[in-house]
Design an enzyme around this catalytic site. Structure first.
Site, PDB file in Angstrom:
ATOM      1  N   ASN A  64       0.842  -1.188   0.000  1.00 58.14           N
ATOM      2  CA  ASN A  64       0.000   0.000   0.000  1.00 58.14           C
ATOM      3  C   ASN A  64       0.886   1.251   0.000  1.00 58.14           C
ATOM      4  O   ASN A  64       2.060   1.188   0.374  1.00 58.14           O
ATOM      5  CB  ASN A  64      -0.892   0.025   1.244  1.00 58.14           C
ATOM      6  CG  ASN A  64      -2.020  -0.970   1.176  1.00 58.14           C
ATOM      7  OD1 ASN A  64      -2.699  -1.088   0.164  1.00 58.14           O
ATOM      8  ND2 ASN A  64      -2.232  -1.703   2.268  1.00 58.14           N
ATOM      9  N   CYS A  73      -4.015  -8.139  -4.583  1.00 55.93           N
ATOM     10  CA  CYS A  73      -4.594  -6.965  -5.236  1.00 55.93           C
ATOM     11  C   CYS A  73      -5.100  -7.412  -6.598  1.00 55.93           C
ATOM     12  O   CYS A  73      -4.309  -7.780  -7.470  1.00 55.93           O
ATOM     13  CB  CYS A  73      -3.561  -5.854  -5.376  1.00 55.93           C
ATOM     14  SG  CYS A  73      -4.116  -4.455  -6.381  1.00 55.93           S
ATOM     15  N   ASN A 150      -7.380  -9.910   2.237  1.00 57.48           N
ATOM     16  CA  ASN A 150      -7.366  -8.710   3.063  1.00 57.48           C
ATOM     17  C   ASN A 150      -8.798  -8.493   3.557  1.00 57.48           C
ATOM     18  O   ASN A 150      -9.758  -8.951   2.943  1.00 57.48           O
ATOM     19  CB  ASN A 150      -6.828  -7.492   2.291  1.00 57.48           C
ATOM     20  CG  ASN A 150      -7.291  -7.460   0.848  1.00 57.48           C
ATOM     21  OD1 ASN A 150      -8.403  -7.854   0.526  1.00 57.48           O
ATOM     22  ND2 ASN A 150      -6.452  -6.983  -0.040  1.00 57.48           N
ATOM     23  N   ASN A 183     -10.815  -2.709   4.656  1.00 57.18           N
ATOM     24  CA  ASN A 183     -11.385  -1.968   3.540  1.00 57.18           C
ATOM     25  C   ASN A 183     -12.880  -1.807   3.803  1.00 57.18           C
ATOM     26  O   ASN A 183     -13.513  -2.700   4.389  1.00 57.18           O
ATOM     27  CB  ASN A 183     -11.181  -2.726   2.222  1.00 57.18           C
ATOM     28  CG  ASN A 183      -9.720  -2.910   1.887  1.00 57.18           C
ATOM     29  OD1 ASN A 183      -9.033  -1.983   1.508  1.00 57.18           O
ATOM     30  ND2 ASN A 183      -9.231  -4.143   2.033  1.00 57.18           N
ATOM     31  N   GLU A 201     -10.391   2.592   1.025  1.00 56.74           N
ATOM     32  CA  GLU A 201      -9.410   1.515   0.971  1.00 56.74           C
ATOM     33  C   GLU A 201      -8.447   1.594   2.150  1.00 56.74           C
ATOM     34  O   GLU A 201      -7.896   2.663   2.443  1.00 56.74           O
ATOM     35  CB  GLU A 201      -8.628   1.594  -0.344  1.00 56.74           C
ATOM     36  CG  GLU A 201      -7.859   0.351  -0.685  1.00 56.74           C
ATOM     37  CD  GLU A 201      -7.443   0.331  -2.141  1.00 56.74           C
ATOM     38  OE1 GLU A 201      -7.724  -0.674  -2.805  1.00 56.74           O
ATOM     39  OE2 GLU A 201      -6.856   1.321  -2.614  1.00 56.74           O
TER      40      GLU A 201
END
Length: 267
Positions: A64, A73, A150, A183, A201
């Site tokens: 990130n 991702c 995540n 998130n 995010e």
């Protein structure tokens, strides 16, 4: 030190790719923060570092812009797959990640699909702070939670345009129920095959899009009985398609496009 990079985006979700196959990996949290700064660096929603891998064509490590790591991702995975498929002259490729092996395939046009693997739905794997039903959390608005590698928290709302995401997102990201932060998405169901999605995010703020957030939002909508197995997700930056049969992997499909390439200088 100099680092060649490529910058790409997927429905406005921008990321940079640094290919370190055959070389050392110099990326640290400090370097990721430096590169991610949109004023003094390159700027990105995610950084993807491409590394050697015995089990797959390459392994991808994700960062990130605040210097924290993430397991996966969806946008950057598809960008790396696009480049490596062009390089190898193939229509499919397998990439390694902290979440496991991800199979990517070429779709029509400039679209790429990735099997993001099955979502994690139990409270401990999201993770949440204590045992509970992840389909309805004890938070105002009764969101649902899941993990795509995540943590994700999904609110279903009447009108996403009426929300101040920048005001709501920061406190929800660090809510005590989410020990690893989360998130946050806000979903407006247009019909059973179409949603409008806006995102806060973790570690990045308000993006134009996010592949893993699109996947998690659809997963939670299907769990709630609001959506069919194939859903078009309209983000601020464009649309992607998410498919999930309720059992196996979540398939994310959408366009990836190059923006620029260059060299980053580290002092």
């Amino acid at each position: 030190m100099t680092l060649p990079f490529v910058k790409m985006h997927a429905h406005g979700d921008d990321f940079i790719i640094i290919d370190r196959r055959g070389e050392d990996n110099p990326i640290t949290a400090q370097i990721a923060r430096h590169l991610g700064n949109r004023r003094t660096g390159i700027g990105f929603n995610q950084l993807a570092v491409v590394l050697d891998c015995e089990e797959a064509a390459a392994r991808v490590q994700f960062w990130n812009p605040d210097g924290t790591r993430l397991q996966t991702c969806g946008s950057a995975t598809r960008g790396v797959a696009d480049r490596l498929m062009h390089e190898a002259g193939t229509q499919s490729i397998v990439l390694g990640s902290d979440r496991g092996l991800l199979t990517c395939t070429r779709a029509d046009g400039q679209r790429v699909s990735v099997d993001m693997g099955p979502p994690s739905l139990d409270w401990a794997s999201v993770p949440l702070a204590r045992a509970m039903d992840t389909c309805v959390l004890p938070i105002d608005g009764q969101p649902a939670a899941c993990s795509m590698g995540n943590p994700h928290c999904t609110f279903f709302v009447e009108d996403v345009t009426a929300l101040d995401i920048e005001a709501m997102g920061p406190s929800l990201e660090v809510h005590p129920l989410f020990p690893a932060r989360t998130n946050v998405h806000f979903v407006q169901v247009l019909d059973r095959g179409h949603i409008r999605l806006r995102i806060w995010e973790r570690g990045g703020g308000v993006p134009l899009g996010s592949g893993s957030c699109c996947c998690a939002a659809v997963v939670n909508g299907i769990r709630r009985g609001l959506l069919d197995e194939r859903v078009e997700v309209q983000c601020d930056g464009g649309a992607v398609t998410v498919q999930w049969d309720g059992r196996g992997g979540v398939i994310l499909t959408g366009r990836v496009e190059p923006i620029m390439q260059g060299t980053a200088y580290l002092y």
